[in-house]
Design an enzyme around this catalytic site. Structure first.
Site, PDB file in Angstrom:
ATOM      1  CD  GLU A  46      -1.517  -2.364   2.464  1.00 31.71           C
ATOM      2  OE1 GLU A  46      -2.229  -2.622   2.354  1.00 31.71           O
ATOM      3  OE2 GLU A  46      -0.269  -2.265   2.722  1.00 31.71           O
ATOM      4  CB  CYS A  79      -1.161  -0.078   5.313  1.00 30.99           C
ATOM      5  SG  CYS A  79       0.810  -0.722   4.558  1.00 30.99           S
ATOM      6  CB  ALA A 157      17.323 -41.971 -10.012  1.00 27.67           C
ATOM      7  CG  MET A 158      19.306 -43.723 -14.557  1.00 27.05           C
ATOM      8  SD  MET A 158      18.908 -45.104 -15.634  1.00 27.05           S
ATOM      9  CE  MET A 158      19.742 -46.361 -16.565  1.00 27.05           C
ATOM     10  CB  SER A 163      18.235 -38.318 -11.007  1.00 27.55           C
ATOM     11  OG  SER A 163      19.234 -37.665 -10.699  1.00 27.55           O
ATOM     12  NE  ARG A 179      16.856 -25.826  -7.809  1.00 30.77           N
ATOM     13  CZ  ARG A 179      18.137 -25.852  -8.921  1.00 30.77           C
ATOM     14  NH1 ARG A 179      18.939 -24.745  -9.280  1.00 30.77           N
ATOM     15  NH2 ARG A 179      18.596 -27.246  -8.561  1.00 30.77           N
ATOM     16  CG  ASP A 195      23.834 -35.573  -7.996  1.00 28.76           C
ATOM     17  OD1 ASP A 195      25.036 -35.971  -8.172  1.00 28.76           O
ATOM     18  OD2 ASP A 195      22.693 -35.875  -7.593  1.00 28.76           O
ATOM     19  CG  LEU A 199      20.681 -27.276  -4.575  1.00 27.71           C
ATOM     20  CD1 LEU A 199      20.182 -26.840  -2.447  1.00 27.71           C
ATOM     21  CD2 LEU A 199      19.701 -27.332  -4.916  1.00 27.71           C
ATOM     22  N   GLY A 254      16.539 -35.877  -2.334  1.00 25.90           N
ATOM     23  CA  GLY A 254      16.843 -37.008  -3.034  1.00 25.90           C
ATOM     24  C   GLY A 254      15.236 -37.990  -2.492  1.00 25.90           C
TER      25      GLY A 254
END
Length: 319
Positions: A46, A79, A157-158, A163, A179, A195, A199, A254
């Site tokens: 405002e 406000c 994932a595998m 992944s 994100r 990994d 991020l 994960g």
């Protein structure tokens, strides 16, 4: 009000500790002022809209997604007082402020000054837009969104844990957009160790959101304890998120972290990115604590579904 709601989205993820409010000032059918809660919570929506409107605010109608605050703060004026001083004729608020310091007092302040007041316009949409802040107010924790990228046969994932990448570039770009709207991002300890994910936000025009948000958080194992290390805050269990700053938490992986938050009943929103691939023998979510299959039904509602390139996004909210 729809325009005010859209403006409020600009502050999502960066306005804490204040709600991401949007505001529009209209005089004689023309928008003369726009505002949204700025990074860190000030100025309020405002105040920003009234500053842009200037003298044109006198006699105008103000649309705001949340009742104007009435409590005074060392960080800035109330406000409701600003609106009275500006001489507005009418204030339309989507919803009443649940903060006990205001909780209807802002509307009473306006009415006592002769300002016409209307509430409840697009209230449900306003609740959705400010769900992070409202969750913090009600449950003393951030709103939790769980993101999962899945194959058609449910693999995350595998078999060996790889992944990258299940989904295509359009789905990954959408995930970066998510994100940018979350000041907190959490990954499991295994994902972090394997990994070291960045991020950050890698979308043109939104790079600044990596500086404003997110803070990086990782879920450590129970034996590791809590604390901060190299800019990363470790938490030892999902229930510890109440102590984290910010109103929105994105759990990116994960599988163990995802299952832990589901098991704890702390997931409010699901983002499922489904890729048109079959993995076979891949990793799936571990146990989430269901005793009976019947217990899995009725927990989620489909809020949105769309195609993202070759992939499909489904957004679910907890009932």
């Amino acid at each position: 009000m729809g325009a005010a709601l859209a403006l409020g989205e600009r502050g999502r993820g960066i306005s804490a500790p204040n709600p991401n409010v949007g505001c529009v000032v209209v005089r004689e059918g023309r928008v003369v002022g726009r505002g949204w809660t700025q990074a860190g919570g000030r100025p309020h929506a405002e105040a920003m809209a009234l500053a842009e409107a200037g003298a044109a605010a006198r006699g105008a109608t103000v649309y705001t997604t949340l009742e104007p605050c009435v409590h005074r703060s060392p960080r800035g004026p109330a406000c409701a007082d600003l609106l009275v001083e500006a001489g507005v004729a009418r204030v339309v608020a989507a919803m009443v402020d649940p903060d006990p310091r205001t909780a209807g007092g802002g509307l009473r302040r306006l009415a006592d000054a002769g300002v016409a007041v209307t509430t409840g316009v697009l209230q449900r949409a306003a609740w959705t837009g400010m769900a992070g802040w409202l969750t913090r107010q009600a449950l003393a924790r951030p709103l939790v969104t769980l993101k999962l990228a899945l194959s058609l046969d449910g693999a995350v994932a595998m078999a060996d844990g790889r992944s990258r990448w299940i989904t295509g570039p359009e789905a990954r770009a959408h995930a970066h957009g998510e994100r940018s709207r979350h000041p907190l991002i959490l990954v499991g300890r295994g994902t972090w160790d394997a990994d070291r994910p960045r991020l950050d936000v890698r979308l043109a025009g939104l790079e600044a959101r990596s500086r404003q948000s997110p803070s990086r958080h990782a879920r450590a194992g129970r034996d590791d304890g809590g604390g901060a290390n190299g800019g990363v805050i470790w938490i030892d269990r999902p229930e510890a998120i109440g102590g984290l700053p910010g109103d929105h938490l994105l759990v990116e992986g994960g599988a163990g972290a995802a299952a832990a938050f589901l098991r704890a009943g702390l997931v409010d929103r699901l983002l499922l990115y489904r890729a048109p691939i079959v993995v076979g023998g891949g990793l799936t979510l571990p146990d989430i604590g269901l005793a009976e299959l019947a217990d899995a039904h009725g927990r989620w509602r489909l809020d949105d579904a769309r195609r993202l390139g070759a992939d499909r996004l489904e957004v679910y909210g907890r009932r």
